[in-house]
Design a protein around this motif. Sequence first.
Motif, PDB file in Angstrom:
ATOM      1  N   ALA A  17       0.816  -1.216   0.000  1.00 45.91           N
ATOM      2  CA  ALA A  17       0.000   0.000   0.000  1.00 45.91           C
ATOM      3  C   ALA A  17       0.849   1.266   0.000  1.00 45.91           C
ATOM      4  O   ALA A  17       0.324   2.362  -0.149  1.00 45.91           O
ATOM      5  N   LEU A  18       2.184   1.118   0.167  1.00 41.73           N
ATOM      6  CA  LEU A  18       3.073   2.275   0.220  1.00 41.73           C
ATOM      7  C   LEU A  18       3.487   2.649  -1.201  1.00 41.73           C
ATOM      8  O   LEU A  18       4.204   1.903  -1.865  1.00 41.73           O
ATOM      9  N   SER A  19       3.016   3.776  -1.678  1.00 46.22           N
ATOM     10  CA  SER A  19       3.308   4.221  -3.043  1.00 46.22           C
ATOM     11  C   SER A  19       4.211   5.446  -2.977  1.00 46.22           C
ATOM     12  O   SER A  19       3.803   6.516  -2.520  1.00 46.22           O
ATOM     13  N   HIS A  20       5.471   5.285  -3.433  1.00 45.98           N
ATOM     14  CA  HIS A  20       6.419   6.399  -3.417  1.00 45.98           C
ATOM     15  C   HIS A  20       7.494   6.128  -4.467  1.00 45.98           C
ATOM     16  O   HIS A  20       7.935   4.975  -4.631  1.00 45.98           O
ATOM     17  N   PRO A  21       7.924   7.148  -5.224  1.00 51.25           N
ATOM     18  CA  PRO A  21       8.906   6.916  -6.297  1.00 51.25           C
ATOM     19  C   PRO A  21      10.257   6.424  -5.801  1.00 51.25           C
ATOM     20  O   PRO A  21      11.032   5.893  -6.598  1.00 51.25           O
ATOM     21  N   ASN A  22      10.584   6.609  -4.521  1.00 52.07           N
ATOM     22  CA  ASN A  22      11.868   6.142  -3.999  1.00 52.07           C
ATOM     23  C   ASN A  22      11.740   4.844  -3.216  1.00 52.07           C
ATOM     24  O   ASN A  22      12.638   4.480  -2.458  1.00 52.07           O
ATOM     25  N   VAL A  23      10.624   4.146  -3.375  1.00 54.10           N
ATOM     26  CA  VAL A  23      10.395   2.874  -2.695  1.00 54.10           C
ATOM     27  C   VAL A  23      10.228   1.782  -3.743  1.00 54.10           C
ATOM     28  O   VAL A  23       9.520   1.971  -4.731  1.00 54.10           O
ATOM     29  N   VAL A  24      10.896   0.654  -3.557  1.00 51.16           N
ATOM     30  CA  VAL A  24      10.711  -0.494  -4.438  1.00 51.16           C
ATOM     31  C   VAL A  24       9.279  -1.000  -4.255  1.00 51.16           C
ATOM     32  O   VAL A  24       8.886  -1.385  -3.156  1.00 51.16           O
ATOM     33  N   ALA A  25       8.500  -0.999  -5.326  1.00 48.76           N
ATOM     34  CA  ALA A  25       7.078  -1.331  -5.243  1.00 48.76           C
ATOM     35  C   ALA A  25       6.872  -2.827  -5.006  1.00 48.76           C
ATOM     36  O   ALA A  25       7.602  -3.660  -5.538  1.00 48.76           O
TER      37      ALA A  25
ATOM     38  N   ALA B  49      10.397   8.595   5.158  1.00 49.24           N
ATOM     39  CA  ALA B  49       9.368   9.512   5.664  1.00 49.24           C
ATOM     40  C   ALA B  49       7.976   9.088   5.184  1.00 49.24           C
ATOM     41  O   ALA B  49       7.003   9.149   5.937  1.00 49.24           O
ATOM     42  N   ALA B  50       7.879   8.663   3.928  1.00 46.17           N
ATOM     43  CA  ALA B  50       6.589   8.181   3.422  1.00 46.17           C
ATOM     44  C   ALA B  50       6.119   6.963   4.203  1.00 46.17           C
ATOM     45  O   ALA B  50       4.934   6.825   4.529  1.00 46.17           O
ATOM     46  N   ALA B  51       7.061   6.074   4.517  1.00 44.49           N
ATOM     47  CA  ALA B  51       6.712   4.887   5.307  1.00 44.49           C
ATOM     48  C   ALA B  51       6.267   5.279   6.710  1.00 44.49           C
ATOM     49  O   ALA B  51       5.282   4.748   7.237  1.00 44.49           O
ATOM     50  N   HIS B  52       6.984   6.208   7.322  1.00 40.88           N
ATOM     51  CA  HIS B  52       6.647   6.616   8.685  1.00 40.88           C
ATOM     52  C   HIS B  52       5.274   7.275   8.732  1.00 40.88           C
ATOM     53  O   HIS B  52       4.508   7.065   9.683  1.00 40.88           O
ATOM     54  N   ARG B  53       4.937   8.053   7.706  1.00 45.83           N
ATOM     55  CA  ARG B  53       3.605   8.664   7.678  1.00 45.83           C
ATOM     56  C   ARG B  53       2.515   7.606   7.537  1.00 45.83           C
ATOM     57  O   ARG B  53       1.393   7.799   7.998  1.00 45.83           O
ATOM     58  N   ALA B  54       2.858   6.487   6.901  1.00 44.92           N
ATOM     59  CA  ALA B  54       1.892   5.395   6.738  1.00 44.92           C
ATOM     60  C   ALA B  54       1.890   4.431   7.916  1.00 44.92           C
ATOM     61  O   ALA B  54       1.174   3.441   7.901  1.00 44.92           O
ATOM     62  N   GLY B  55       2.705   4.717   8.950  1.00 44.20           N
ATOM     63  CA  GLY B  55       2.743   3.854  10.123  1.00 44.20           C
ATOM     64  C   GLY B  55       3.659   2.659   9.986  1.00 44.20           C
ATOM     65  O   GLY B  55       3.581   1.720  10.778  1.00 44.20           O
ATOM     66  N   LEU B  56       4.547   2.657   8.990  1.00 44.30           N
ATOM     67  CA  LEU B  56       5.477   1.546   8.778  1.00 44.30           C
ATOM     68  C   LEU B  56       6.852   1.867   9.356  1.00 44.30           C
ATOM     69  O   LEU B  56       7.329   3.003   9.241  1.00 44.30           O
ATOM     70  N   VAL B  57       7.491   0.880   9.963  1.00 40.50           N
ATOM     71  CA  VAL B  57       8.868   0.988  10.440  1.00 40.50           C
ATOM     72  C   VAL B  57       9.705   0.023   9.619  1.00 40.50           C
ATOM     73  O   VAL B  57       9.368  -1.163   9.514  1.00 40.50           O
TER      74      VAL B  57
ATOM     75  N   SER C  35      -2.637   7.306  -7.625  1.00 41.26           N
ATOM     76  CA  SER C  35      -3.475   7.308  -6.422  1.00 41.26           C
ATOM     77  C   SER C  35      -3.156   6.104  -5.543  1.00 41.26           C
ATOM     78  O   SER C  35      -2.548   5.133  -5.998  1.00 41.26           O
ATOM     79  N   THR C  36      -3.570   6.174  -4.291  1.00 47.07           N
ATOM     80  CA  THR C  36      -3.315   5.083  -3.349  1.00 47.07           C
ATOM     81  C   THR C  36      -4.516   4.924  -2.427  1.00 47.07           C
ATOM     82  O   THR C  36      -5.296   5.858  -2.249  1.00 47.07           O
ATOM     83  N   TYR C  37      -4.668   3.736  -1.873  1.00 52.22           N
ATOM     84  CA  TYR C  37      -5.743   3.510  -0.907  1.00 52.22           C
ATOM     85  C   TYR C  37      -5.346   4.106   0.444  1.00 52.22           C
ATOM     86  O   TYR C  37      -4.169   4.109   0.814  1.00 52.22           O
ATOM     87  N   SER C  38      -6.320   4.616   1.164  1.00 49.26           N
ATOM     88  CA  SER C  38      -6.074   5.204   2.477  1.00 49.26           C
ATOM     89  C   SER C  38      -7.281   4.959   3.375  1.00 49.26           C
ATOM     90  O   SER C  38      -8.420   5.213   2.972  1.00 49.26           O
ATOM     91  N   ASP C  39      -7.021   4.455   4.572  1.00 54.19           N
ATOM     92  CA  ASP C  39      -8.099   4.242   5.539  1.00 54.19           C
ATOM     93  C   ASP C  39      -8.445   5.514   6.302  1.00 54.19           C
ATOM     94  O   ASP C  39      -9.414   5.535   7.057  1.00 54.19           O
ATOM     95  N   LYS C  40      -7.633   6.565   6.133  1.00 59.61           N
ATOM     96  CA  LYS C  40      -7.833   7.791   6.896  1.00 59.61           C
ATOM     97  C   LYS C  40      -8.320   8.961   6.048  1.00 59.61           C
ATOM     98  O   LYS C  40      -8.956   9.870   6.572  1.00 59.61           O
TER      99      LYS C  40
END
Length: 661
Positions: A72-80, A130-138, A417-422
């Motif tokens: 669910a983490l969508s970011h250009p600097n993250v391996v999808a 930072a994108a991961a941390h905003r999504a609650g991922l460590v 776009s990405t899914y978001s529960d919030k």
Amino acid sequence: MDTTVADPLVGQVLDGRYRVESRIARGGMATVYVAHDVKLDRRIALKVMHANLAQDEDFVRRFIGEAKAAAALSHPNVVAVYDQGTDGQHVFLAMEYVQGRTLRALLTERGRLGPREALELMQPILAALAAAHRAGLVHRDVKPENVLLTEEGQVKVADFGLARAETAGKQTKTGLIIGTVGYLAPEQVLTGHADVRSDVYAAGIMLFELLTGRQPHTGDTPLAVAYKHVNDVVPPPSSLVPGLPSQLDTLVTLATSHDPARRPQDAGSFLAVVADVAAALPPDIDRRLAGAVPPPQDATSVLPMPAPVPAPAAAPGAHTRVLAAETLPPVVPGQHPPPPAAPLPPAGPMERVISAVTGRYVLIAIGALAAVILGWAVWYQVAGQYERVPEQIVGMKLEDAKRLLAQDGLVVQTGPSTYSDKVPKGHVAASNPGPGQRVEAGGVVTLTLSKGKQPIPVPDTAGKSLEDARKILRDAGFTPGEVTRESSQTIPKDQVIRTAPKAGKKVSPDQPVDIVVSAGMEMPNLVNVNAEQAANQLRSMGLDVKVEERDLPDRPRDVVLEQNPPPGTGVSRGDQVTLIVNKKDCLLAPINPFCNNGQGDPNALPVPTVLGQDVNAAVQALRGAGFDVEVHQQLGTGRVIRQDPGPNGTAPRGHKVKIWH
């Protein structure tokens, strides 16, 4: 030995979709292969869990859960992460295939990097975290091996969430410690607990390694290294590479504090500080330092500084920053300037070397304070060149976000776009740069819109009452929608027939679920029908028939005078129906046509019985007998299940006979 040939998975097709082509890496948790997605015709990376871990049900469950979160983490600097699945004993993860090399390979080749190049690499890494941390991922496993550099120069961080799954398993932790002990935060060593600040610590260690070419803590065993992380502070990078600006020492010191509360509170906060320092570095600092530092004196010294390589251009949409071209600003009067770069002591007595190093540590303490003050001066000098992304951008409607950013002179573009529960569907779920981060005046802010909540299966409510169905939907996270009623021969009245979308289909909880409720069977019109015929028709529908008698001398004997429920009412099997039947002989036959033979109209014709016949054949039979026909669909069987008038009934010529199929 050719491991590709020896590996039994090479050549196999997993899940009927992923054809394994070759093995490219093997780690403590999984083996990574290059594979071809035959369904979408694209090359992917396939991470296949080791067989011994795949036997641990708790580990597999956590692995799948973390994989879903990472997907669910969508970011250009993250391996999808594309897909997760199981094929027999193989539990696998399908990911984006990145053509290039790891940051570890670059360090092995180069030894260490210049300050500017190191910070330019750290910024997209921290943007991904930072994108991961905003999504609650460590991440929990930040290290150069998990940073990939594409052939186009883009930086991508891999293995989000997988380290968390690995630490949660029942396997021994030996392999984990050997692989990541150099980057473990003190709290991870002492308690096993990690949060976003643990990722910041690991990023600080990685920055130290980029600047110096080595890790700050080394030892003969993993336990010895872990002990140093808990008990020793990370030395300033400039103690190993003389001439490094004191701001870099401050960055490393902040990020690697033993107390998590003293570190930047997430990767986004650390990114903002790193970006500020990078913007203030002299443009030629890498070249100057490359020529100023002599080769190392022994095996434990840092590797020589190579000539700088131009920073790779980021792929479209990736995290990037245009660095300021000016040199460091002058120190404000009354402040202590940062210490000058001390030249390496010439060859000579050991005492002179020790004296120089000791003096350096004293200056570092002063420099740390000066760096904080200098940071404010830098900000003051360059603040006019930057804007900050508004903190309230997340959650706003797209048009409102565009208008707000345009007021600051920023250019807006939208990414996938990405899914978001919030965040509601169509509103801003994330931005790059993130909320509160700096962006050049006139720069681009990429907005990620929410697709609404992650799709989940619609629960099965068939056969439930309307209120129970609504409660089941709400408990599952859905909003009950419109309610419609539909006749049914099989579903009792007021019970749910189906939902739209149907049960089991995955849809976003943002989409309301409509409910179709049974109206039961439609009560036929039995008034003036022979009582025995009427009762038999009702019993064939599964209804309980109650007959009450009444004497009306002006009506035919044994015909239905009234019925309850009335015609058209919905009823269910087992419901009771009352028929009021006339038991008095008709005394007014000469003047009342309804008395004629107990059949009402003297011109009435017998209605053919067409129950069970094909609808088309029934229509022809009824029209041939002199009647008009009205066809209704109830079950859609194609055969007549009910008729009005009923079997052995009569009606005037041209009367409209109703049939249901």
